[in-house]
Enzyme design. Structure first.
Site, PDB file in Angstrom:
ATOM      1  N   ASP A  34       0.821  -1.205   0.000  1.00 26.11           N
ATOM      2  CA  ASP A  34       0.000   0.000   0.000  1.00 26.11           C
ATOM      3  C   ASP A  34       0.859   1.262   0.000  1.00 26.11           C
ATOM      4  O   ASP A  34       1.960   1.281   0.549  1.00 26.11           O
ATOM      5  CB  ASP A  34      -0.893  -0.003   1.246  1.00 26.11           C
ATOM      6  CG  ASP A  34      -2.017   1.004   1.164  1.00 26.11           C
ATOM      7  OD1 ASP A  34      -2.387   1.394   0.040  1.00 26.11           O
ATOM      8  OD2 ASP A  34      -2.522   1.404   2.224  1.00 26.11           O
ATOM      9  N   HIS A  51       3.352   3.103  -8.780  1.00 26.65           N
ATOM     10  CA  HIS A  51       3.212   1.654  -8.950  1.00 26.65           C
ATOM     11  C   HIS A  51       4.485   1.047  -9.527  1.00 26.65           C
ATOM     12  O   HIS A  51       4.870  -0.071  -9.146  1.00 26.65           O
ATOM     13  CB  HIS A  51       2.015   1.346  -9.839  1.00 26.65           C
ATOM     14  CG  HIS A  51       0.699   1.706  -9.216  1.00 26.65           C
ATOM     15  ND1 HIS A  51       0.293   1.187  -7.998  1.00 26.65           N
ATOM     16  CD2 HIS A  51      -0.293   2.542  -9.625  1.00 26.65           C
ATOM     17  CE1 HIS A  51      -0.896   1.684  -7.686  1.00 26.65           C
ATOM     18  NE2 HIS A  51      -1.270   2.507  -8.655  1.00 26.65           N
ATOM     19  N   LEU A 145      11.513 -20.376  -2.120  1.00 26.80           N
ATOM     20  CA  LEU A 145      10.445 -19.455  -1.731  1.00 26.80           C
ATOM     21  C   LEU A 145       9.231 -19.618  -2.637  1.00 26.80           C
ATOM     22  O   LEU A 145       9.363 -19.707  -3.859  1.00 26.80           O
ATOM     23  CB  LEU A 145      10.949 -18.012  -1.814  1.00 26.80           C
ATOM     24  CG  LEU A 145       9.906 -16.910  -1.589  1.00 26.80           C
ATOM     25  CD1 LEU A 145       9.512 -16.847  -0.113  1.00 26.80           C
ATOM     26  CD2 LEU A 145      10.433 -15.558  -2.067  1.00 26.80           C
TER      27      LEU A 145
END
Length: 260
Positions: A34, A51, A145
């Protein structure tokens, strides 16, 4: 072209995380990415550049999470509510995802990262759906991962979907209603076979979970920071992990008096 995630110059040194206890790592870290738009506006830049900067941050955090041994990293990339944003912003977010799958997938695969997606990806453009499927298929057998990208994801929509699937099984007499329990519900969520998040990180100063992993975060530890996501660094992830390791997770039980 974006710089490669794992070949990109990395500022962390081994002694930066020597105080991290490898036996008490959160297995699953969830992040609400965010503050991209607010970061850009604060700098007098278009929200779209925020972004792009946020995408750079994700690269660094993926590498750090992999280095210290976190098993699953779930990043909230695009929510079901994000379709309400201006068309040019939505287009940019989809373009960033497309570019990532084009340019970074081979590097992630070489570094044993398994890429998964949660959310209703069937609403994405057909060419993007194909890239999503390719990414998941190519990396499906990797054992490092797990990078779990939440795209067109909403917690309420996920639960509604699970209820519908379970209901259909009951109607077909494939499932006895008496056998429906928490395990059955979890098996019908997007996150089936993944551990629940141990730690949620929310940057940018908001104190809410925004329809993210509503079922899964019943006992998740929350970590909030005022830092906007594009300014979030590996050092911030490490600090969140340190703070997590100081908490006493009781899961409704009593305080652990043997905590170190």
């Amino acid at each position: 072209m974006w710089m490669k995630w794992f070949s990109k110059k990395h500022t962390l040194k081994q002694n930066d995380y020597n105080d991290i206890d490898p036996t008490r790592l959160p297995r699953h870290v969830a992040i609400i990415m965010d503050g991209n738009g607010r970061w850009a506006q604060k700098k007098g830049l278009p929200r779209t550049l925020g972004h792009r900067a946020g995408a750079e941050t994700l690269r660094e955090i993926v590498k750090t999470a992999s280095e210290i041994g976190i098993q699953v990293l779930t990043a909230y990339a695009f929510s079901t509510e994000n379709w309400r944003r201006p068309a040019d912003e939505v287009s940019l977010l989809m373009s960033l995802l497309s570019d990532y799958l084009d340019n970074e997938l081979a590097e992630l695969n070489e570094n044993n990262v398994q890429v998964r997606f949660i959310g209703h990806t069937g609403d994405l453009a057909l060419n993007l759906q194909k890239k999503v499927e390719k990414a998941q298929t190519l990396t499906a057998h990797n054992t490092g991962l797990i990078l779990n990208l939440a795209v067109n994801y909403g917690g309420r929509a996920e639960l509604t979907r699970a209820v519908k699937i379970i209901s259909e099984k009951v109607l077909r007499r494939e499932l006895d209603p008496e056998h429906i329990n928490e395990t059955i519900i979890e098996e019908h969520l997007y996150t089936a076979n993944l551990p629940a998040p141990d730690l949620l990180i929310r940057p940018s100063g908001d104190f809410r979970i925004s329809n993210f992993l509503l079922w899964q975060m019943a006992y998740t530890e929350f970590w909030f920071t005022e830092i906007h996501w594009p300014d979030f660094k590996s050092e911030d992830l490490l600090q969140a992990v340190r703070d997590y390791q100081q908490r006493d997770r009781r899961f409704g039980g009593i305080k652990n008096t043997n905590k170190r």
